[in-house]
Write an enzyme that holds these catalytic residues in place. Structure first.
Site, mmCIF file in Angstrom:
data_model
loop_
_atom_site.group_PDB
_atom_site.id
_atom_site.type_symbol
_atom_site.label_atom_id
_atom_site.label_comp_id
_atom_site.label_asym_id
_atom_site.label_seq_id
_atom_site.Cartn_x
_atom_site.Cartn_y
_atom_site.Cartn_z
ATOM 1 N N CYS A 226 -2.134 8.984 2.878
ATOM 2 C CA CYS A 226 -1.866 8.597 1.493
ATOM 3 C C CYS A 226 -3.099 8.706 0.613
ATOM 4 C CB CYS A 226 -1.298 7.178 1.446
ATOM 5 S SG CYS A 226 -2.278 5.985 2.373
ATOM 6 N N GLU B 89 3.259 13.580 -4.560
ATOM 7 C CA GLU B 89 2.579 13.512 -3.261
ATOM 8 C C GLU B 89 3.270 14.467 -2.296
ATOM 9 O OE1 GLU B 89 0.719 9.947 -0.564
ATOM 10 O OE2 GLU B 89 2.750 9.662 -1.322
ATOM 11 N N GLU C 274 0.882 -1.163 0.000
ATOM 12 C CA GLU C 274 0.000 0.000 0.000
ATOM 13 C C GLU C 274 0.917 1.209 0.000
ATOM 14 O OE1 GLU C 274 -1.444 3.241 1.209
ATOM 15 O OE2 GLU C 274 -1.969 2.252 3.093
#
Length: 474
Positions: free
Chosen positions: A279, A379, A245
């Site tokens: 996230c 990100e 993940e």
């Protein structure tokens, strides 16, 4: 903390095989609050050997025995939930109310979910004369991050225990103290020796040896995409299962028929939660191009209401980001956004007024962003929203899918229209009209956001192998 400079291996707290330590920094004060032992390959070997030996018996336990074990863990966890929240708040900066309610609460939620899944799970199925059996995969290396530490520990440990696996946990060295309390909980609950093992350390000296270890059958990793690639490379020669993940840059589509003030305010606030260090945060807000200025004004007004402050202070909505490294990266990306021509509606570089000490970031809104800008591609992992205009539904879907990531997505507007659009979004989950997370639903991503799923029934299935026994019913 009593066991900060020890590891939990084979049912005992033991001294590490090296003398290296690392300071744990409180991001609100920039001061050390503890130091932990840092392990290496030799510590990994000892922990994996303990897990391998324990697997021989733990893998044969009954459903009822594992349910009873989870029940004991849940009860002990409840008794220490407040302490867990305090520890998390100090080591990674979440406001105390959030650390107790959401961070520690998530750990309990995953334990309860794993128990429900185990109680109902069908481990055997007859297909004609063949019996299909789901069996524990073996020894699992669990490598977890600092941003939602207990959430990620529990959503791996709980289903692994439920499945009948044994494990070695390497938590993030940035926020490692909650894992020590968690190990104490499992010890008090009577987890059999060797079933759960804890080794602290960094990625190079503990994470990589765990991923490469020939006696590890599976790696479950949560972290950055860059680190996930290295874990997969380390694991590849031994052909073990790797579940990942990883990062995200989730698109949040605000349809032209949505209630803009309500949806934008809600989602800006959600994006800032945990100081933007999630996230799956809705960091790319897609709004109708013709209403960009209107939408940007709403987002800016909402951001100005976010109270940034000391995690222990009443009224703080968000605290600092986790570290100086994280703070510096966010500042560099904010500067990059300005340099590439995005408009700063509110926030910007530097710390909020009156918060010179601590890694505090100003909630920031960029409008008039194009999807090729760095702040739309990378990100940021901070309370920074980028607003991108779109022409119509097809254009919104195109922009949403124009990313290396695919962890989550968000759509607000007419329910039927949102449902149809959700099917076109290339991400592991899509939230419609502010729907919250669901621990029974699978969580994971497409593309560079990883592979495999966590949470709920599918999360436990990651820890199982499938065997066909032919002729069983002949």
């Amino acid at each position: 903390m009593e066991h900060a400079r020890e590891f939990y291996i084979d049912g005992k707290w033991v001294a590490p095989l090296s003398s290296e330590t690392l300071a744990v920094i409180n991001p609100a004060t920039e001061e050390a609050i503890e130091s932990i032992a840092m392990g290496g390959p030799d510590d990994v070997d000892v922990a994996v050997a303990a897990a391998r030996a324990a697997f021989e018996t733990y893998s044969l336990t009954t459903r009822e025995e594992r349910l009873a074990l989870l029940d004991r863990i849940i009860e002990v966890y409840k008794g220490r939930a407040g302490e867990l929240g305090e520890v998390i708040s100090r080591e990674m900066g979440a406001p105390l109310w959030m650390a107790q309610r959401a961070q520690a609460g998530a750990g309990l939620g995953h334990l309860l979910t794993a128990r429900r899944v185990l109680a109902e799970f069908d481990f055997e199925e007859e297909m004609g004369t063949t019996l299909v059996v789901r069996e524990p995969i073996g020894v699992c290396a669990l490598i977890t991050p600092w941003n939602w530490p207990l959430n990620q520990i529990a959503c791996k440990v709980a289903p692994a225990l439920a499945a009948g696996c044994t494990m070695v946990l390497k938590p993030s060295e940035v926020a490692p103290l909650n894992a020590i309390v968690f190990a104490e909980i499992l010890d008090e609950a009577g987890v059999p020796a060797g079933v759960f093992n804890l080794v602290q350390g960094d990625g190079v000296n503990v994470g990589a040896p765990l991923a490469a270890h020939p006696d590890v059958d599976m790696v479950s990793f949560t972290g950055s995409t860059r680190a996930g690639v290295e874990v997969a490379r380390a694991a590849a020669p031994t052909v073990k299962r790797v579940a990942q993940e990883l990062g995200g840059k989730s698109a949040n589509i605000i349809l032209d028929d949505a209630d803009l003030p309500s949806a934008i305010t809600r989602d800006l606030t959600s994006m800032c939660n945990n100081s933007g260090q999630s996230c799956n945060a809705p960091t790319r807000m897609l709004v109708p191009e013709a209403r960009m200025d209107e939408a940007a004004a709403i987002a800016a007004a909402a951001a100005e209401q976010i109270v940034v402050g000391d995690p222990t202070a009443e009224g703080s909505r968000i605290g600092p980001v986790v570290s100086a490294v994280q703070y510096d990266r966010i500042q560099q990306l904010i500067e990059k956004g300005i340099a590439e021509g995005a408009k700063v509606e509110v926030g910007g570089p530097g710390k909020p007024d009156g918060l010179e000490t601590g890694y505090y970031v100003r909630p920031t809104v960029f409008s008039h962003v194009t999807n090729d800008m760095t702040i739309a591609r990378e990100e940021i992992f901070g309370p920074v929203l980028v607003m991108i205009g779109y022409e119509d539904d097809d254009d919104a879907v195109r922009i949403a899918n124009d990313t290396a990531y695919g962890l989550s997505g968000y759509i607000s507007g007419d329910p039927d229209r949102a449902r149809e659009m959700a099917r076109r979004i290339r991400s592991g989950n899509v939230h419609l009209n502010g729907a919250p997370g669901d621990m029974n639903a699978p969580f994971g991503g497409y593309k560079h956001s990883g592979n495999g799923r966590e949470w709920g029934r599918l999360g436990m299935e990651e820890f199982l192998e499938t065997k066909a026994i032919l002729g069983y019913g002949a």
